[in-house]
Design a protein around this motif. Structure first.
Motif, short mmCIF file in Angstrom:
data_model
loop_
_atom_site.label_atom_id
_atom_site.label_comp_id
_atom_site.label_asym_id
_atom_site.label_seq_id
_atom_site.Cartn_x
_atom_site.Cartn_y
_atom_site.Cartn_z
N GLY A 25 0.88 -1.17 0.00
CA GLY A 25 0.00 0.00 0.00
C GLY A 25 0.92 1.21 0.00
O GLY A 25 1.22 1.78 1.04
N LEU A 26 1.37 1.57 -1.20
CA LEU A 26 2.47 2.55 -1.29
C LEU A 26 2.01 3.99 -1.19
O LEU A 26 2.81 4.92 -1.24
CB LEU A 26 3.26 2.31 -2.59
N GLU A 27 0.70 4.16 -1.01
CA GLU A 27 0.19 5.52 -0.79
C GLU A 27 0.04 5.77 0.71
O GLU A 27 -0.24 6.88 1.14
CB GLU A 27 -1.17 5.66 -1.50
N SER A 67 -0.89 -4.56 -5.54
CA SER A 67 -0.54 -3.27 -4.96
C SER A 67 -1.60 -2.19 -5.08
O SER A 67 -2.17 -1.97 -6.14
CB SER A 67 0.75 -2.76 -5.64
N HIS A 68 -1.83 -1.54 -3.95
CA HIS A 68 -2.44 -0.20 -3.96
C HIS A 68 -1.27 0.69 -4.34
O HIS A 68 -0.36 0.90 -3.54
CB HIS A 68 -3.00 0.12 -2.58
N VAL A 69 -1.26 1.14 -5.58
CA VAL A 69 -0.06 1.77 -6.14
C VAL A 69 0.25 3.10 -5.46
O VAL A 69 -0.57 3.66 -4.73
CB VAL A 69 -0.18 1.94 -7.67
N ARG A 70 1.45 3.60 -5.71
CA ARG A 70 2.00 4.73 -4.96
C ARG A 70 1.17 6.01 -5.10
O ARG A 70 1.21 6.88 -4.22
CB ARG A 70 3.45 4.97 -5.39
N SER A 71 0.44 6.14 -6.18
CA SER A 71 -0.44 7.30 -6.34
C SER A 71 -1.60 6.92 -7.23
O SER A 71 -1.42 6.24 -8.24
CB SER A 71 0.31 8.48 -6.96
N GLU A 72 -2.81 7.35 -6.85
CA GLU A 72 -3.97 7.13 -7.70
C GLU A 72 -4.41 8.45 -8.32
O GLU A 72 -5.47 8.56 -8.91
CB GLU A 72 -5.11 6.50 -6.88
#
Ligand SMILES: [Zn+2]
Length: 508
Positions: free
Chosen positions: A185-187, A215-220
């Motif tokens: 969860g990179l955010e 992954s919950h990617v680094r930015s949505e």
């Protein structure tokens, strides 16, 4: 008119297919069904025979002497739905009926998402086996949980080589316990402070076990395209399949870019990276207020203004939880600003300040928010991408209606009413594709030898009822749900049976 089109389906005579059944097993026949087998193939009329926890025969079947027969009455029988991004494990030991999940047809939940998992997983799995719930449970190993254990309070930096080694060992232990792979969860804190190489190194551990990365990617929003590049690079460098969690374009200036996103994903696939995604059918997410400030500059008015202009309007930011003043729950930032006699950016900054102060004393998260940030056309386009499966991202008792309604919303709103997908394709995206995208075997299809996770529903009536105001309103149209051959939900009621199992990673 719609209904007539929907009900017109191919009736193909099909020879029964069999798997060897234990001779003594009492069998159940679900007869007179419209079978949608999860593969994407056209619906056909037939029956399903269950012996113990398995499907043993599928096709044109006649009842055997002494067999229990369930008349499906021409309704659809599909494989039970596999929720590849679920938080339905929160409170599961107190709510083992898992009504939020089974009432929308979900028979398997995949947890340990967004970098957060029970640690060590071996203990969680052992408890699940002592106190099984109604649904099957699989889990990823959460990078954030592991990072927190190793780095403690000092997480706002890159890890040292020694810390990375300790993280590797913890991922390895979870993989040995049967984790599907690594989740990040990179955010969120603490994942946001990891450098890309740390994540690649831990993904390599999962890869060595034949695992995957989700992954919950680094930015949505602001750094979305870089975040997609990062997950593709992880797949390439660590040599494992990667899945984008709850894929979305969550910023005004990204709206309408779903086609570009699909092109990027298809290009990555063509270049050899097995990238896939899951998605839920709502224009609003649920997360924290702090996640809206990737620089964690909560007192920066320019950032607050940007958030309310670009990511979610004050009218679209609804507090789902707010420790410092529970009266604010269910109210929007716009409403709270009006009540406090201040403007929305000031209010947003104050809400974060007050909840962080409370978190400092209690050590627990004090706020949660539902934010409207997505565009319907993007959701439809991404939902239709052949490699995107359906997920809920929901919980057993959350404020977001997805916990009770994500799958039935896809079946009703997006499939029957808007016809974004055919019913067969929608089911494929809830079953066989989902199983494939997270590495679950012998589930997700109606096929002899597969486990008897099944859902019986009325395609003309199925509909989600949950809303942000009534997030636990039960879906309609889901008639019966079986998990490992046992009926867990029937005619609107949990049966009280808890046949769910731990699903450990199978060889890739
Ligand atoms: Zn997430």
């Amino acid at each position: 008119m719609r209904l007539i089109v929907l009900l017109a389906f191919t009736v193909a005579a099909c020879a029964p297919r069999r798997a060897p059944a234990p001779a003594s097993a009492a069998t159940t026949l679900i007869a007179n069904a419209r079978l949608i087998d999860g593969s994407g193939s056209a619906a056909r009329v037939g029956g399903v025979r269950i012996a113990g926890d398995r499907i043993v025969e599928v096709g044109t079947l006649r009842a055997q002497p002494g067999e229990r027969v369930i008349d499906a009455g021409g309704l659809v029988v599909a494989p039970g739905f596999i929720d590849t991004h679920s938080h339905h494990d929160r409170g599961l030991f107190d709510m083992r009926d898992a009504v939020a999940a089974v009432s929308q047809g979900i028979t398997t939940i995949v947890v340990g998402q967004d970098g957060g998992s029970r640690s060590p997983l071996a203990e969680f799995f052992a408890r699940l086996e002592r106190e099984p719930p109604a649904v099957n449970v699989a889990s990823y190993s959460g990078h954030g949980s592991i990072r927190e254990q190793v780095m403690g309070e000092a997480f706002k930096r890159t890890a040292t080589p020694q810390e990375l080694d300790r993280m590797r060992a913890l991922v390895r232990a979870d993989m040995e316990a049967g984790a599907l792979g690594l989740s990040t969860g990179l955010e969120y804190d603490p994942g946001i402070y990891s450098d890309p190489q740390e994540v690649v190194e831990l993904a390599k551990v999962a890869s060595a076990f034949g695992g995957r990365y989700i992954s919950h990617v680094r930015s949505e929003d602001r750094q979305f395209w870089q975040a997609i590049d990062e997950i593709i690079a992880i797949g390439r460098e660590a040599r494992l399949p990667v899945q984008v969690s709850h894929i979305k374009l969550a910023m005004r200036s990204l709206w309408g870019r779903a086609d570009s996103l699909v092109r990027v994903l298809d290009r990555a696939r063509a270049s050899g990276v097995e990238i896939t995604a899951d998605i839920y059918p709502y224009t609003y997410w649920q997360s924290t207020l702090t996640v809206l400030f990737p620089e964690r500059d909560f007192e920066n008015r320019t950032t607050a203004e940007f958030v309310l202009r670009e990511i979610s309007a004050p009218e679209g930011l609804l507090l789902a939880q707010y420790g410092p003043d529970t009266m604010y729950v269910g109210r929007t930032v716009a409403q709270i600003a009006a009540a406090r006699g201040t403007d929305p950016p000031t209010t947003l900054m104050a809400l974060i300040r007050e909840s962080l102060a409370m978190e400092k004393t209690t050590g627990r998260s004090a706020e949660s928010v539902i934010g409207t940030s997505m565009d319907e056309r993007d959701i439809e386009r991404l939902l239709a991408w052949p490699f995107a499966n359906v997920c809920s991202d929901g919980g057993l008792a959350g404020r977001h209606p997805r916990g009770f309604g994500a799958f039935t919303r896809v079946l009703g709103e997006y499939t029957r009413d808007r016809r974004v997908l055919s019913l067969e394709e929608a089911i494929r995206k809830m079953t066989s594709l989902s199983a494939r995208n997270v590495g679950i075997v012998e589930r997700g299809r109606i096929e002899p030898g597969y486990f008897a996770d099944l859902v019986l529903f009325d395609p003309a009536a199925v509909r989600d009822m949950a809303t942000p105001e009534a997030p636990q309103a039960r879906s309609v149209g889901i008639r019966s749900v079986w998990v490992n051959g046992e009926l867990v939900y029937d005619a609107g009621t949990a049966t009280g049976r808890h046949p769910g199992r731990v699903l450990r990673r199978a060889a890739r």
